[in-house]
Motif scaffolding. Structure first.
Motif, PDB file in Angstrom:
ATOM      1  N   UNK A  36     -26.229  84.829  -8.034  1.00 51.01           N
ATOM      2  CA  UNK A  36     -26.007  83.373  -8.016  1.00 51.01           C
ATOM      3  C   UNK A  36     -27.250  82.646  -8.503  1.00 51.01           C
ATOM      4  N   UNK A  37     -28.422  83.108  -8.044  1.00 51.39           N
ATOM      5  CA  UNK A  37     -29.676  82.498  -8.501  1.00 51.39           C
ATOM      6  C   UNK A  37     -29.894  82.790  -9.988  1.00 51.39           C
ATOM      7  N   UNK A  39     -27.568  82.953 -12.142  1.00 53.69           N
ATOM      8  CA  UNK A  39     -26.681  82.051 -12.870  1.00 53.69           C
ATOM      9  C   UNK A  39     -27.219  80.622 -12.899  1.00 53.69           C
ATOM     10  N   UNK A  40     -28.116  80.306 -11.942  1.00 52.95           N
ATOM     11  CA  UNK A  40     -28.843  79.019 -11.994  1.00 52.95           C
ATOM     12  C   UNK A  40     -29.608  78.976 -13.308  1.00 52.95           C
ATOM     13  N   UNK A  43     -27.217  78.585 -16.246  1.00 55.15           N
ATOM     14  CA  UNK A  43     -26.768  77.214 -16.477  1.00 55.15           C
ATOM     15  C   UNK A  43     -27.872  76.386 -17.126  1.00 55.15           C
ATOM     16  N   UNK A  44     -29.130  76.623 -16.703  1.00 48.12           N
ATOM     17  CA  UNK A  44     -30.242  75.895 -17.321  1.00 48.12           C
ATOM     18  C   UNK A  44     -30.366  76.270 -18.802  1.00 48.12           C
ATOM     19  N   UNK A  46     -27.789  77.062 -20.672  1.00 47.21           N
ATOM     20  CA  UNK A  46     -26.703  76.310 -21.308  1.00 47.21           C
ATOM     21  C   UNK A  46     -27.148  74.868 -21.544  1.00 47.21           C
ATOM     22  N   UNK A  47     -27.833  74.291 -20.549  1.00 47.08           N
ATOM     23  CA  UNK A  47     -28.356  72.924 -20.691  1.00 47.08           C
ATOM     24  C   UNK A  47     -29.326  72.864 -21.869  1.00 47.08           C
ATOM     25  N   UNK A  49     -29.372  74.836 -24.423  1.00 40.58           N
ATOM     26  CA  UNK A  49     -28.585  75.032 -25.649  1.00 40.58           C
ATOM     27  C   UNK A  49     -27.983  73.699 -26.103  1.00 40.58           C
ATOM     28  N   UNK A  50     -27.399  72.940 -25.165  1.00 35.00           N
ATOM     29  CA  UNK A  50     -26.791  71.653 -25.500  1.00 35.00           C
ATOM     30  C   UNK A  50     -27.855  70.681 -26.002  1.00 35.00           C
ATOM     31  N   UNK A  51     -29.015  70.706 -25.359  1.00 33.76           N
ATOM     32  CA  UNK A  51     -30.111  69.822 -25.769  1.00 33.76           C
ATOM     33  C   UNK A  51     -30.585  70.177 -27.172  1.00 33.76           C
ATOM     34  N   UNK A  83     -22.997  86.981 -14.181  1.00 28.58           N
ATOM     35  CA  UNK A  83     -21.773  86.178 -14.238  1.00 28.58           C
ATOM     36  C   UNK A  83     -20.568  86.980 -13.765  1.00 28.58           C
ATOM     37  N   UNK A  86     -20.888  88.087  -9.957  1.00 28.08           N
ATOM     38  CA  UNK A  86     -20.710  86.952  -9.042  1.00 28.08           C
ATOM     39  C   UNK A  86     -19.248  86.488  -9.041  1.00 28.08           C
TER      40      UNK A  86
ATOM     41  N   UNK B  77     -23.292  73.135 -11.968  1.00 35.34           N
ATOM     42  CA  UNK B  77     -24.500  72.647 -11.287  1.00 35.34           C
ATOM     43  C   UNK B  77     -24.187  72.186  -9.864  1.00 35.34           C
ATOM     44  N   UNK B  80     -23.978  75.546  -7.928  1.00 34.61           N
ATOM     45  CA  UNK B  80     -25.280  76.202  -7.837  1.00 34.61           C
ATOM     46  C   UNK B  80     -26.213  75.403  -6.906  1.00 34.61           C
ATOM     47  N   UNK B 112     -30.183  68.185 -14.873  1.00 29.95           N
ATOM     48  CA  UNK B 112     -29.714  69.111 -15.910  1.00 29.95           C
ATOM     49  C   UNK B 112     -28.242  68.852 -16.227  1.00 29.95           C
ATOM     50  N   UNK B 116     -27.047  67.806 -19.944  1.00 32.26           N
ATOM     51  CA  UNK B 116     -26.073  68.657 -20.627  1.00 32.26           C
ATOM     52  C   UNK B 116     -24.847  67.843 -21.052  1.00 32.26           C
ATOM     53  N   UNK B 119     -25.643  65.436 -23.941  1.00 31.35           N
ATOM     54  CA  UNK B 119     -25.842  66.165 -25.200  1.00 31.35           C
ATOM     55  C   UNK B 119     -24.510  66.638 -25.776  1.00 31.35           C
TER      56      UNK B 119
END
Lengths: 135, 130
Positions: A36-37, A39-40, A43-44, A46-47, A49-51, A83, A86, B77, B80, B112, B116, B119
């Motif tokens: 789970x940690x 996957x934290x 997700x960051x 992924x963030x 990547x979007x940025x 992923x 979990x 998020x 998490x 975040x 996200x 963006x």
């Protein structure tokens, strides 16, 4: 809150890791938190990547260059396993919430099943990535 | 001092704060959503990874992809933050450190998720830089 009550007796603590014999269900439980940690971080990423995508072609190429490097791929492979483990173990938890699947034999089998699913699904995903020439 | 306190007075503050059910349900409802979003996300990652910059932009140009990825960010998020909050509460016992980490966890997740989502929408609406 215990700390603010100096007159209170020490509260009993639940048995901790060192008093338990290692067992597949114990490992699955601990790995549920660890993944789970993981996957934290996923997700960051992924963030990020979007940025990068919203910042233009150059930023995107830099970002995917880092993720596509050998250390980047190792991290991404780890996150893929996180992923799918979990996810599978999360389904175990949802079944337990209905009061089912608690028999030791059942819990053992489903724990092994979650490990197997994590490895097989992650391997399948990376094989497809390789076949599509995305590596 | 202690002997003047009633059994109820001593027990107060040590048990349920009457807010646990919302956490329990929120964790599980988001888990069910993420079961599907996670499978979709893993499958989508394969598509996006093989398409480069133009491919990624085109992929996000699909409203369904953009909407589902926003949902991945918001639901992910949220989930998490709840899960990591429990880990912090379980393993960090110093009240100030615990509070600081819980607040940091919330700020990172909210920040975040907002970045996200913005963006994704920027690229989806075609305003992404060339």
């Amino acid at each position: 809150m215990v700390e603010s009550l100096p007159t209170a007796r020490a509260r009993p603590l639940s048995p901790h890791v060192q008093v338990w014999r290692w067992h597949v269900t114990l490992v699955a439980s601990i790995l549920h938190r660890a993944t789970g940690l993981g996957l934290y971080l996923g997700l960051l990423l992924v963030a990020g990547w979007a940025l990068a995508l919203a910042s233009g072609a150059e930023a995107y190429s830099d970002y995917t260059g880092v993720l596509g490097s050998i250390p980047g791929k190792i991290v991404l492979a780890g996150i893929t396993v996180c992923l799918f483990f979990h996810m599978a173990n999360g389904v175990r938890h949802l079944v337990w919430d209905f009061g089912k699947g608690f028999k030791p034999a059942t819990a053992n089998v489903t724990a092994w099943g979650a490990f197997a699913f994590a490895i097989v699904a992650a391997a399948a995903l990376w094989i497809v990535l390789a076949l599509k020439g995305a590596l | 001092m202690a002997q003047h306190r009633t059994a109820l007075g001593r027990a107060r503050g040590l048990g349920s704060a009457k807010t646990g059910v919302g956490h329990f349900i929120g964790q599980r409802v988001s888990a069910v959503a993420l079961l599907f979003l996670g499978l979709w996300g893993a499958w989508s990652a394969v598509t996006v990874a093989s398409g480069g910059f133009d491919g990624a932009k085109a992929w996000l140009g699909s409203p369904v992809n953009a909407a589902l990825l926003v949902l991945v960010a918001l639901t992910g998020f949220y989930h998490v933050r709840l899960g990591t909050g429990v880990v912090i509460e379980d393993y960090i016992h110093k009240p100030t450190t615990k509070a600081a980490l819980l607040i940091l966890n919330t700020f990172v997740c909210l920040g975040a998720a907002a970045v996200t989502a913005i963006c994704i929408l920027k690229v989806a609406f075609g305003a992404g830089a060339a």
